[in-house]
Scaffold this active site. Structure first.
Site, PDB file in Angstrom:
ATOM      1  N   THR A 152      38.674  40.855  40.155  1.00  0.00           N
ATOM      2  CA  THR A 152      38.873  40.966  39.108  1.00  0.00           C
ATOM      3  C   THR A 152      39.384  41.773  38.374  1.00  0.00           C
ATOM      4  O   THR A 152      40.918  42.668  37.345  1.00  0.00           O
ATOM      5  CB  THR A 152      38.101  40.510  38.249  1.00  0.00           C
ATOM      6  OG1 THR A 152      38.303  39.041  37.704  1.00  0.00           O
ATOM      7  CG2 THR A 152      38.826  40.986  36.316  1.00  0.00           C
ATOM      8  N   SER A 170      36.817  37.623  45.907  1.00  0.00           N
ATOM      9  CA  SER A 170      35.931  37.795  46.295  1.00  0.00           C
ATOM     10  C   SER A 170      35.080  36.422  46.925  1.00  0.00           C
ATOM     11  O   SER A 170      34.806  36.231  47.196  1.00  0.00           O
ATOM     12  CB  SER A 170      34.161  38.388  45.118  1.00  0.00           C
ATOM     13  OG  SER A 170      33.951  37.777  44.379  1.00  0.00           O
ATOM     14  N   THR A 210      33.396  40.632  41.532  1.00  0.00           N
ATOM     15  CA  THR A 210      31.766  39.982  40.474  1.00  0.00           C
ATOM     16  C   THR A 210      31.668  39.324  41.311  1.00  0.00           C
ATOM     17  O   THR A 210      30.318  38.838  41.116  1.00  0.00           O
ATOM     18  CB  THR A 210      32.027  40.286  39.320  1.00  0.00           C
ATOM     19  OG1 THR A 210      32.304  39.073  39.080  1.00  0.00           O
ATOM     20  CG2 THR A 210      32.636  41.717  38.396  1.00  0.00           C
ATOM     21  N   ASP A 211      31.978  37.438  41.800  1.00  0.00           N
ATOM     22  CA  ASP A 211      31.743  36.699  41.877  1.00  0.00           C
ATOM     23  C   ASP A 211      30.503  36.628  43.083  1.00  0.00           C
ATOM     24  O   ASP A 211      28.985  36.052  43.068  1.00  0.00           O
ATOM     25  CB  ASP A 211      32.214  35.538  42.057  1.00  0.00           C
ATOM     26  CG  ASP A 211      32.850  34.732  40.889  1.00  0.00           C
ATOM     27  OD1 ASP A 211      32.801  35.214  39.633  1.00  0.00           O
ATOM     28  OD2 ASP A 211      33.961  34.157  41.416  1.00  0.00           O
TER      29      ASP A 211
END
Length: 335
Positions: free
Chosen positions: A18, A60, A92-93
């Site tokens: 992101t 990710s 961030t995942d």
């Protein structure tokens, strides 16, 4: 952050996510390069020099364990080139998993910091620039090196073993439920609240990932078929991690299947699906209890989440490290 006159050379490695999403123009999501993530010189913290490098330009959710090996190699190359610290921008995942993989694979000789963003650069109030600045400040502070790779998000500093993404959409998405952040960044300085752990998670040796590890999530009604399905085809997996209920429990049927796997020579590691708390040793008995599983040869992963235990087992088995070294038993269970 070192002597006032010292300029710190920080490697900035970009992997997508992101924080690097470009404005949508087609059906596919594109990522900007590291140049767009590098703060211009007037906006850099004092005495920090950034050396940018693109490594993996993808979300990710698309990363593989081979990509984690590639990233760890890139970090080692930056350190060998004389960087005083390394910052990695990341989606961030799976950010917490990458942080822990680096804790397994990278010797903590300099600060290694991972950060990202919850709001895209073209959305209102993007958090990426502030997170990158705080990460650069942290990476320039040599006192963070003994902590191993850390996650810096919303000015908080979290160790790789404990940090997890707690919210799917809020800007303050990351936390360390078991202990909280070990420090924070304020006025371009790092303030440490807790000392580093007495040991590190780094593996004594590492090889490119070759092992295949299955994940089983315990829940109401999940029985032995969940484990049997993973291993119905010989050679499908080299080990299994189970996200158990509570303090290390599964249904009797699932427990019996996991015990069969362990006794047949497949490594089985137990974690908890709870984000905080201990795995018990000798409180509950009976089929599927922690006492039953421990006595039957299953290993327990202490405070590691299931995804992180999977990475430890995966890279550890790939390097030929014995299971007892990867997940040691600290005291015997009473008979």
């Amino acid at each position: 952050m070192g002597s006032p006159e010292t300029t710190r050379s920080i490697g900035l490695l970009a992997t997508g996510g992101t924080i690097a999403v470009a404005p949508p123009t087609t059906g596919n999501q594109d990522h900007v390069g590291v140049a767009a993530l590098t703060p211009p010189a007037p906006d850099l913290p004092e005495r920090i020099e950034v050396v940018p490098r693109d490594v993996l330009g993808r979300s990710s959710r698309k990363l593989t364990v081979d990509d984690l090996w590639t990233l760890a190699t890139a970090v080692d190359e930056e350190i060998a080139a004389g960087r005083d610290g390394v910052v990695i921008t990341h989606g961030t995942d799976t950010l917490e998993e990458t942080a822990y993989a680096l804790a397994l694979l990278v010797e903590p000789r300099v600060p290694v910091v991972i950060t990202g963003a919850m709001r895209s650069p073209h959305h209102s109030g993007p958090d990426g620039p502030a997170n990158v600045r705080a990460a650069l400040v942290a990476a320039a502070d040599p006192s963070l090196a003994p902590y191993g790779p850390v996650v810096v998000f919303q000015d908080e500093v979290h160790v790789a073993r404990l940090v997890t993404k707690m919210h799917s959409a809020r800007v303050a998405a990351f936390a360390s439920p078991a202990a909280g952040p070990v420090g924070f960044v304020a006025e371009d300085e790092v303030e440490l609240l807790l000392g580093p752990a007495p040991g590190t998670d780094r593996l004594p040796r590492s090889n490119p990932p070759t092992a295949r590890i299955g994940l089983v999530h315990a829940a109401t009604g999940v029985d032995g078929s969940a484990a049997d399905a993973l291993t119905s085809d010989p050679g499908t997996v080299d080990g299994v991690v189970v996200a158990a209920l509570g303090a290390g429990h599964v249904s009797p049927s699932l427990g019996a299947a996991l015990v069969r796997l362990a006794r047949a020579g497949t490594p089985v590691v137990v974690t908890s699906r709870c984000p905080d708390g201990a795995l018990l040793r000798e409180t509950y008995s009976g089929g599927g209890s922690e006492m039953d599983l421990r006595r039957s040869g299953l290993h327990f992963a202490s405070t590691l989440s299931a995804p992180k235990a999977r990475l430890r087992l995966l890279f550890g088995l790939s390097a030929g490290i014995p299971l007892d070294e990867l997940f040691p038993t600290r005291r015997p269970v009473r008979g």
